[in-house]
Design a protein around this motif. Structure first.
Motif, PDB file in Angstrom:
ATOM      1  N   GLY A 146       0.809  -1.205   0.000  1.00 14.73           N
ATOM      2  CA  GLY A 146       0.000   0.000   0.000  1.00 14.73           C
ATOM      3  C   GLY A 146       0.845   1.260   0.000  1.00 14.73           C
ATOM      4  N   ALA A 147       1.883   1.263   0.844  1.00 14.01           N
ATOM      5  CA  ALA A 147       2.724   2.462   0.925  1.00 14.01           C
ATOM      6  C   ALA A 147       3.357   2.770  -0.425  1.00 14.01           C
ATOM      7  CB  ALA A 147       3.804   2.259   1.990  1.00 14.01           C
ATOM      8  N   HIS A 174      -1.015   6.478   5.831  1.00 16.70           N
ATOM      9  CA  HIS A 174      -0.750   6.113   4.436  1.00 16.70           C
ATOM     10  C   HIS A 174       0.449   5.172   4.301  1.00 16.70           C
ATOM     11  CE1 HIS A 174      -3.821   8.847   2.998  1.00 16.70           C
ATOM     12  NE2 HIS A 174      -3.314   9.811   3.746  1.00 16.70           N
ATOM     13  N   ASP A 277      -7.315   7.157  -1.104  1.00 13.66           N
ATOM     14  CA  ASP A 277      -6.556   6.004  -0.614  1.00 13.66           C
ATOM     15  C   ASP A 277      -7.572   4.980  -0.099  1.00 13.66           C
ATOM     16  OD1 ASP A 277      -5.126   4.104   0.720  1.00 13.66           O
ATOM     17  OD2 ASP A 277      -3.803   5.497   1.771  1.00 13.66           O
ATOM     18  N   GLN A 280      -7.498   0.398   2.639  1.00 14.01           N
ATOM     19  CA  GLN A 280      -8.202  -0.363   3.684  1.00 14.01           C
ATOM     20  C   GLN A 280      -9.690  -0.516   3.371  1.00 14.01           C
ATOM     21  OE1 GLN A 280      -8.252  -0.749   8.542  1.00 14.01           O
ATOM     22  NE2 GLN A 280      -6.555   0.188   7.537  1.00 14.01           N
ATOM     23  N   LYS A 306      -4.204  -4.389   0.019  1.00 12.01           N
ATOM     24  CA  LYS A 306      -4.904  -5.236   0.988  1.00 12.01           C
ATOM     25  C   LYS A 306      -5.879  -6.243   0.351  1.00 12.01           C
ATOM     26  CE  LYS A 306      -4.427  -2.209   5.032  1.00 12.01           C
ATOM     27  NZ  LYS A 306      -3.740  -2.987   6.041  1.00 12.01           N
TER      28      LYS A 306
HETATM   29  C1  LIG Z   1      -5.339   3.591   4.128  1.00 19.28           C
HETATM   30  C2  LIG Z   1      -3.999   2.913   4.082  1.00 19.28           C
HETATM   31  N1  LIG Z   1      -3.065   3.371   3.247  1.00 19.28           N
HETATM   32  C3  LIG Z   1      -1.851   2.808   3.166  1.00 19.28           C
HETATM   33  C4  LIG Z   1      -1.525   1.725   3.947  1.00 19.28           C
HETATM   34  C5  LIG Z   1      -0.159   1.095   3.835  1.00 19.28           C
HETATM   35  O1  LIG Z   1      -0.268  -0.171   3.262  1.00 19.28           O
HETATM   36  P1  LIG Z   1       0.923  -1.229   3.426  1.00 19.28           P
HETATM   37  O2  LIG Z   1       0.956  -1.638   4.852  1.00 19.28           O
HETATM   38  O3  LIG Z   1       0.544  -2.348   2.490  1.00 19.28           O
HETATM   39  O4  LIG Z   1       2.170  -0.527   2.984  1.00 19.28           O
HETATM   40  C6  LIG Z   1      -2.476   1.211   4.826  1.00 19.28           C
HETATM   41  C7  LIG Z   1      -2.146   0.069   5.714  1.00 19.28           C
HETATM   42  O5  LIG Z   1      -2.749  -0.163   6.733  1.00 19.28           O
HETATM   43  C8  LIG Z   1      -3.744   1.819   4.905  1.00 19.28           C
HETATM   44  O6  LIG Z   1      -4.688   1.377   5.748  1.00 19.28           O
END
Ligand SMILES: Cc1ncc(COP(=O)(O)O)c(C=O)c1O
Length: 462
Positions: A146-147, A174, A277, A280, A306
């Motif tokens: 996600g990041a 994020h 974003d 989630q 996710k």
């Molecule tokens: C809204 C949101 N953005 C970004 C992320 C980051 O995702 P990742 O943990 O796969 O890097 C998350 C993770 O919980 C999230 O909930």
């Protein structure tokens, strides 16, 4: 009682063999204390081998999982109200995911899409372009986490607009990479000691109905945020506004109606890209395929991860074709982004979400859980707020009679659920929110059992 045709299915009894996986028995059953002896042994090995910065919330070590159940290596069957943080929307080891992965992994595991490409990557992008909000021409690019998707959304927005500033919100989460740490609001544990952070990231006030004054409706909260951006950043310097349509780690904050549409409109009027974003909230979690759908908001760019691939690491940026294609060839990518096995998993997971109407299942989970939580809140003043949508639900724990956060009580309730065999997670800027994220395939009996355990844990408080 729910009407027969709208109720959640009951859990199947016994072990259910499927094409390629075995569903564990769908009942909560504890055969040892939690964590059990074998899990405690592994926890001891963990502390000698794994960096202590990597914490574990409920150190039962998993042997298998599926439906609404996680089975640990001591043989305990726990009810899953967390889905590995909103990942296994289709359930763990979902048949279509397992079948897709097995078929793909036996053919080839990696070539790098940037070197010698393959169909699965293209097919996932086609599905995302078709399913994400808006019927305009879209393009997608795939990443690992996600990041990484959020970072790339910012890169794309900056390139497409020729502007630098990124606007995010109070309570935002994020990710944990350098740029996304800057975008994330909460210091401990995500940012503390890890700076300096990336520049040109500005924070605006969020709509948080439980904590806002009653007169701050969605329009007023949007006006407040816009005024902050206009005075502290300047619209013409702003590349993008990045927002979770329902905030996740920040406390399952559902903005007041009208907040998101007003922000999106301001973005449109000022040449600022509106980036949702949905990492989630995506893939049916909130009862719509994407949370933006609820208010008919059409983002210019959307990030997903996710729930996209049933537990395999995959993430995506999807956006208006002219925005996405503004970046020069070779400007986006990465060795593993859109790995063929993860793409096969995503095609299976997305097909399951659609064919099994998991958005409908998420709405029915909300229909079952919200009345239970609201009744409990009426009885227990420690619950300051019940909120959420579909299968993304939360209770905010406060000192009774106030809005003062009570993170210790939230932690106590969560720990009490764990020792009774129910996986619950906490979240929130103040650490005082208990969140429920069951797999969308959970049976109604398991869900009610889990809610009963939660209710007992809340009632055991002072
Ligand atoms: C809204 C949101 N953005 C970004 C992320 C980051 O995702 P990742 O943990 O796969 O890097 C998350 C993770 O919980 C999230 O909930």
């Amino acid at each position: 009682m729910l009407d027969a045709d709208t109720s959640l299915p009951q859990s199947p009894s016994g072990s259910q063999p499927t094409a390629s996986s075995t569903l564990p028995d769908q009942h909560r059953r504890l055969v040892t204390e939690i964590p059990g002896p074998r899990s405690r042994e592994l926890a001891a090995r963990k502390s000698g081998a794994v960096a202590s910065g990597v914490g574990t919330m409920l150190p039962v070590y998993v042997e298998r999982a599926g439906g609404g159940i996680v089975v640990d290596i001591d043989g305990n069957h726990l009810i899953d109200l967390g889905s590995g943080i909103a990942v296994t929307n289709v359930g763990n080891a979902a048949p279509a995911v397992v079948a897709g992965v097995q078929e793909q992994v036996a053919r080839f595991t990696h070539t790098c899409f940037m070197i010698t490409p393959y169909e699965g990557y293209v097919a996932v992008c086609e599905r995302l372009n078709a399913l994400t909000p808006g019927d305009h021409d879209k393009r997608s690019a795939l990443f690992n986490s996600g990041a990484e998707a959020v970072e790339n959304a910012v890169k794309i927005a900056r390139h497409a607009t020729g502007r630098e500033a990124v606007v995010v919100f109070d309570h935002a989460y994020h990710g944990r990479t350098n740029l996304t740490m800057a975008m994330t609001a909460k210091s401990m544990p995500y940012k503390s000691g890890f700076g300096p952070f990336a520049g040109e990231v500005y924070r605006a006030p969020m709509s948080y109905p439980f904590r806002d004054a009653p007169e701050v409706d969605g329009a007023a909260a949007a006006a407040r945020a816009i005024a902050t951006v206009e005075t502290q950043v300047g619209a013409k310097n702003t590349a993008c506004v990045v927002i979770e349509p329902i905030q996740g780690e920040g406390g399952f904050v559902v903005p007041a109606p009208g907040f998101l549409p007003a922000l999106a409109q301001w973005c449109r009027e000022n040449g600022v890209l509106f980036v949702a974003d949905e990492i989630q909230t995506g893939f049916a979690r909130t009862g719509d395929l994407f949370a933006c759908d609820h208010e008919g908001v059409v983002p210019d760019v959307i990030t997903t991860a996710k729930g996209i691939a049933g537990g395999l690491p995959l993430a995506a940026v999807t956006g208006r074709a002219e925005v996405m294609d503004a970046v020069h060839t070779g400007g986006l990518g990465g060795t593993y982004g859109g790995n063929p096995v993860a793409c096969a998993a995503a095609l299976g997971a997305i097909a399951t979400v659609e064919q099994d109407d998991l958005a409908g299942a998420a709405r029915r989970i909300g229909d079952v859980a919200l009345p239970v939580l609201r009744e409990l809140a009426g009885e227990r003043p420690a619950i300051g707020d019940v909120r959420g949508r579909g299968a993304m639900l939360a209770i905010e724990i406060v000192q009774p009679g106030t809005t003062l956060p009570d993170p210790r009580e939230a932690a106590r309730i969560s720990a009490a659920c764990h020792s009774e065999g129910v996986v619950t997670l906490t979240c929130g800027t103040y650490g005082n929110v208990l969140r429920l994220l069951p797999p969308l395939v959970i049976g109604e009996d398991l869900l009610r059992d889990g809610l009963g355990v939660l209710a007992d844990a809340v009632r055991a408080g002072a």
